[in-house]
Design a protein around this motif. Structure first.
Motif, mmCIF file in Angstrom:
data_model
loop_
_atom_site.group_PDB
_atom_site.id
_atom_site.type_symbol
_atom_site.label_atom_id
_atom_site.label_comp_id
_atom_site.label_asym_id
_atom_site.label_seq_id
_atom_site.Cartn_x
_atom_site.Cartn_y
_atom_site.Cartn_z
ATOM 1 N N PHE A 78 0.829 -1.190 0.000
ATOM 2 C CA PHE A 78 0.000 0.000 0.000
ATOM 3 C C PHE A 78 0.867 1.246 0.000
ATOM 4 C CE2 PHE A 78 0.164 -1.535 4.346
ATOM 5 C CZ PHE A 78 0.543 -0.420 5.057
ATOM 6 N N THR A 79 0.301 2.293 -0.571
ATOM 7 C CA THR A 79 0.977 3.575 -0.698
ATOM 8 C C THR A 79 0.207 4.590 0.120
ATOM 9 O OG1 THR A 79 1.558 2.959 -2.954
ATOM 10 C CG2 THR A 79 1.859 5.265 -2.348
ATOM 11 N N ASP A 80 0.929 5.362 0.947
ATOM 12 C CA ASP A 80 0.236 6.375 1.747
ATOM 13 C C ASP A 80 0.191 7.688 0.979
ATOM 14 O OD1 ASP A 80 2.773 7.436 2.025
ATOM 15 O OD2 ASP A 80 2.925 7.074 4.167
ATOM 16 N N ASP A 81 -0.418 8.696 1.579
ATOM 17 C CA ASP A 81 -0.600 9.979 0.901
ATOM 18 C C ASP A 81 0.697 10.752 0.701
ATOM 19 O OD1 ASP A 81 -0.241 10.501 3.571
ATOM 20 O OD2 ASP A 81 -1.988 11.796 3.792
ATOM 21 N N ARG A 82 1.788 10.328 1.330
ATOM 22 C CA ARG A 82 3.095 10.957 1.118
ATOM 23 C C ARG A 82 3.927 10.226 0.068
ATOM 24 N NH1 ARG A 82 5.288 11.307 7.058
ATOM 25 N NH2 ARG A 82 3.567 9.944 7.565
ATOM 26 N N GLY A 83 3.380 9.154 -0.487
ATOM 27 C CA GLY A 83 4.078 8.409 -1.519
ATOM 28 C C GLY A 83 4.954 7.283 -1.001
ATOM 29 N N ARG A 84 4.918 7.005 0.271
ATOM 30 C CA ARG A 84 5.701 5.907 0.834
ATOM 31 C C ARG A 84 5.010 4.582 0.565
ATOM 32 N NH1 ARG A 84 7.039 8.402 6.725
ATOM 33 N NH2 ARG A 84 8.375 10.088 6.003
ATOM 34 N N VAL A 85 5.781 3.622 0.092
ATOM 35 C CA VAL A 85 5.261 2.305 -0.237
ATOM 36 C C VAL A 85 5.624 1.349 0.892
ATOM 37 C CG1 VAL A 85 5.400 0.393 -1.867
ATOM 38 C CG2 VAL A 85 5.472 2.751 -2.698
ATOM 39 N N THR A 86 4.647 0.559 1.335
ATOM 40 C CA THR A 86 4.870 -0.431 2.382
ATOM 41 C C THR A 86 4.355 -1.773 1.883
ATOM 42 O OG1 THR A 86 4.580 1.255 4.083
ATOM 43 C CG2 THR A 86 4.416 -1.039 4.784
ATOM 44 N N PHE A 87 5.204 -2.797 1.973
ATOM 45 C CA PHE A 87 4.816 -4.156 1.600
ATOM 46 C C PHE A 87 4.806 -5.024 2.843
ATOM 47 C CE2 PHE A 87 5.976 -8.520 0.666
ATOM 48 C CZ PHE A 87 4.987 -8.871 -0.230
ATOM 49 N N VAL A 88 3.754 -5.824 2.989
ATOM 50 C CA VAL A 88 3.647 -6.754 4.100
ATOM 51 C C VAL A 88 3.249 -8.111 3.531
ATOM 52 C CG1 VAL A 88 2.497 -7.292 6.273
ATOM 53 C CG2 VAL A 88 2.889 -4.928 5.638
ATOM 54 N N ARG A 89 4.047 -9.106 3.809
ATOM 55 C CA ARG A 89 3.749 -10.477 3.394
ATOM 56 C C ARG A 89 2.812 -11.072 4.422
ATOM 57 N NH1 ARG A 89 2.137 -14.702 2.200
ATOM 58 N NH2 ARG A 89 3.283 -16.628 1.967
ATOM 59 N N THR A 90 1.665 -11.569 3.964
ATOM 60 C CA THR A 90 0.687 -12.173 4.861
ATOM 61 C C THR A 90 0.299 -13.560 4.343
ATOM 62 O OG1 THR A 90 -1.250 -11.296 3.723
ATOM 63 C CG2 THR A 90 -0.289 -9.927 5.429
ATOM 64 N N ARG A 91 -0.238 -14.375 5.210
ATOM 65 C CA ARG A 91 -0.702 -15.700 4.818
ATOM 66 C C ARG A 91 -2.022 -15.621 4.070
ATOM 67 N NH1 ARG A 91 -1.290 -18.782 10.023
ATOM 68 N NH2 ARG A 91 -1.654 -16.695 10.777
ATOM 69 N N ARG A 92 -2.842 -14.614 4.381
ATOM 70 C CA ARG A 92 -4.148 -14.450 3.740
ATOM 71 C C ARG A 92 -4.235 -13.063 3.098
ATOM 72 N NH1 ARG A 92 -8.072 -14.990 8.334
ATOM 73 N NH2 ARG A 92 -6.475 -13.754 9.305
ATOM 74 N N PRO A 93 -3.519 -12.838 1.990
ATOM 75 C CA PRO A 93 -3.488 -11.489 1.408
ATOM 76 C C PRO A 93 -4.827 -11.031 0.832
ATOM 77 C CG PRO A 93 -2.302 -13.028 0.018
ATOM 78 C CD PRO A 93 -2.670 -13.766 1.259
ATOM 79 N N GLU A 94 -5.633 -11.970 0.320
ATOM 80 C CA GLU A 94 -6.923 -11.569 -0.245
ATOM 81 C C GLU A 94 -7.846 -11.021 0.842
ATOM 82 O OE1 GLU A 94 -5.641 -14.661 -0.770
ATOM 83 O OE2 GLU A 94 -4.977 -14.465 -2.844
ATOM 84 N N ALA A 95 -7.845 -11.644 2.016
ATOM 85 C CA ALA A 95 -8.679 -11.161 3.119
ATOM 86 C C ALA A 95 -8.184 -9.791 3.598
ATOM 87 C CB ALA A 95 -8.667 -12.157 4.273
ATOM 88 N N ALA A 96 -6.862 -9.604 3.639
ATOM 89 C CA ALA A 96 -6.316 -8.305 4.029
ATOM 90 C C ALA A 96 -6.658 -7.242 3.005
ATOM 91 C CB ALA A 96 -4.795 -8.406 4.195
ATOM 92 N N PHE A 97 -6.624 -7.605 1.742
ATOM 93 C CA PHE A 97 -6.964 -6.671 0.668
ATOM 94 C C PHE A 97 -8.426 -6.238 0.784
ATOM 95 C CE2 PHE A 97 -8.296 -5.792 -3.731
ATOM 96 C CZ PHE A 97 -7.401 -4.784 -4.043
ATOM 97 N N ARG A 98 -9.330 -7.205 1.026
ATOM 98 C CA ARG A 98 -10.749 -6.869 1.197
ATOM 99 C C ARG A 98 -10.961 -5.994 2.429
ATOM 100 N NH1 ARG A 98 -11.334 -12.215 -0.310
ATOM 101 N NH2 ARG A 98 -11.609 -12.869 1.850
ATOM 102 N N ALA A 99 -10.213 -6.242 3.495
ATOM 103 C CA ALA A 99 -10.357 -5.442 4.714
ATOM 104 C C ALA A 99 -9.906 -4.006 4.483
ATOM 105 C CB ALA A 99 -9.565 -6.058 5.843
ATOM 106 N N LEU A 100 -8.914 -3.814 3.641
ATOM 107 C CA LEU A 100 -8.429 -2.456 3.376
ATOM 108 C C LEU A 100 -9.303 -1.719 2.370
ATOM 109 C CD1 LEU A 100 -4.592 -2.967 3.338
ATOM 110 C CD2 LEU A 100 -5.898 -1.510 4.865
ATOM 111 N N ARG A 101 -9.998 -2.431 1.543
ATOM 112 C CA ARG A 101 -10.879 -1.786 0.559
ATOM 113 C C ARG A 101 -12.157 -1.410 1.268
ATOM 114 N NH1 ARG A 101 -8.913 0.573 -3.737
ATOM 115 N NH2 ARG A 101 -7.260 -0.667 -4.600
#
Length: 178
Positions: free
Chosen positions: A155-178
């Motif tokens: 994910f990218t924040d409003d300052r342009g910083r990119v953060t990557f997090v490896r998760t076991r359930r990325p689809e569920a995390a993606f839905r939670a962030l949307r």
């Protein structure tokens, strides 16, 4: 002579600060998604070997009678103990609440990012070569928490910083962030 703490007084005490009730916005945020990833078995095994080797070397150096040049081995032994301990307890995590995204990389303190500051979210396939290694990777405008290869959240924040997090359930995390 009487104790001043046990003498009753009849004075009225006035508050020096006004009492403010906690608002509903200050309540603990409900967890929407939480995921933890432990270090791989090989990393924990290397950590255990370093930890035990460092402890053994430390015990041998400290148990040596008299002044010996082996006392210089105490520094690498303690480094082995610290690095081994860090490898054994390494764990990354990702928690999404109603108001924040919390990044965990044990043994470091958690980092909180307000959800309103997240500008873009996407699923990304990554391995150690993608971000320059494993563990907590810090680069120019990029932060990555990666212990094992695979799909994760970037994910990218409003300052342009990119953060990557490896998760076991990325689809569920993606839905939670949307």
């Amino acid at each position: 002579m009487t104790d001043t703490m046990s003498v009753p007084t009849n004075r009225l005490v006035t508050a020096t600060r006004p009492v403010v009730a906690r608002s509903a916005s200050r309540r603990a945020a409900a967890t929407v998604h939480a995921d933890r990833e432990y270090a791989p078995a090989w990393m924990r095994a290397v950590g255990a070997v370093l930890l035990l080797g460092g402890l053994g070397l430390t015990a041998a150096v400290l148990g040596w009678p008299g002044e010996a040049p082996e006392a210089a081995l105490l520094v690498p032994a303690l480094v082995g103990v610290v690095v081994g301990f860090l490898l054994v307890v390494a764990r990354s995590g990702f928690t999404v609440t109603d108001t924040h995204v919390v990044l965990h990389f044990r043994p470091l303190p958690a980092r909180r990012i307000a959800r309103r500051r997240i500008a873009d979210v996407r699923l990304v396939e990554a391995d150690a070569s993608t971000y320059g290694g494993i563990g907590l990777r810090l680069g120019r405008g990029v932060r990555a928490l990666i212990l094992t290869p695979g799909l994760g959240i970037e994910f990218t924040d409003d300052r342009g910083r990119v953060t990557f997090v490896r998760t076991r359930r990325p689809e569920a995390a993606f839905r939670a962030l949307r």
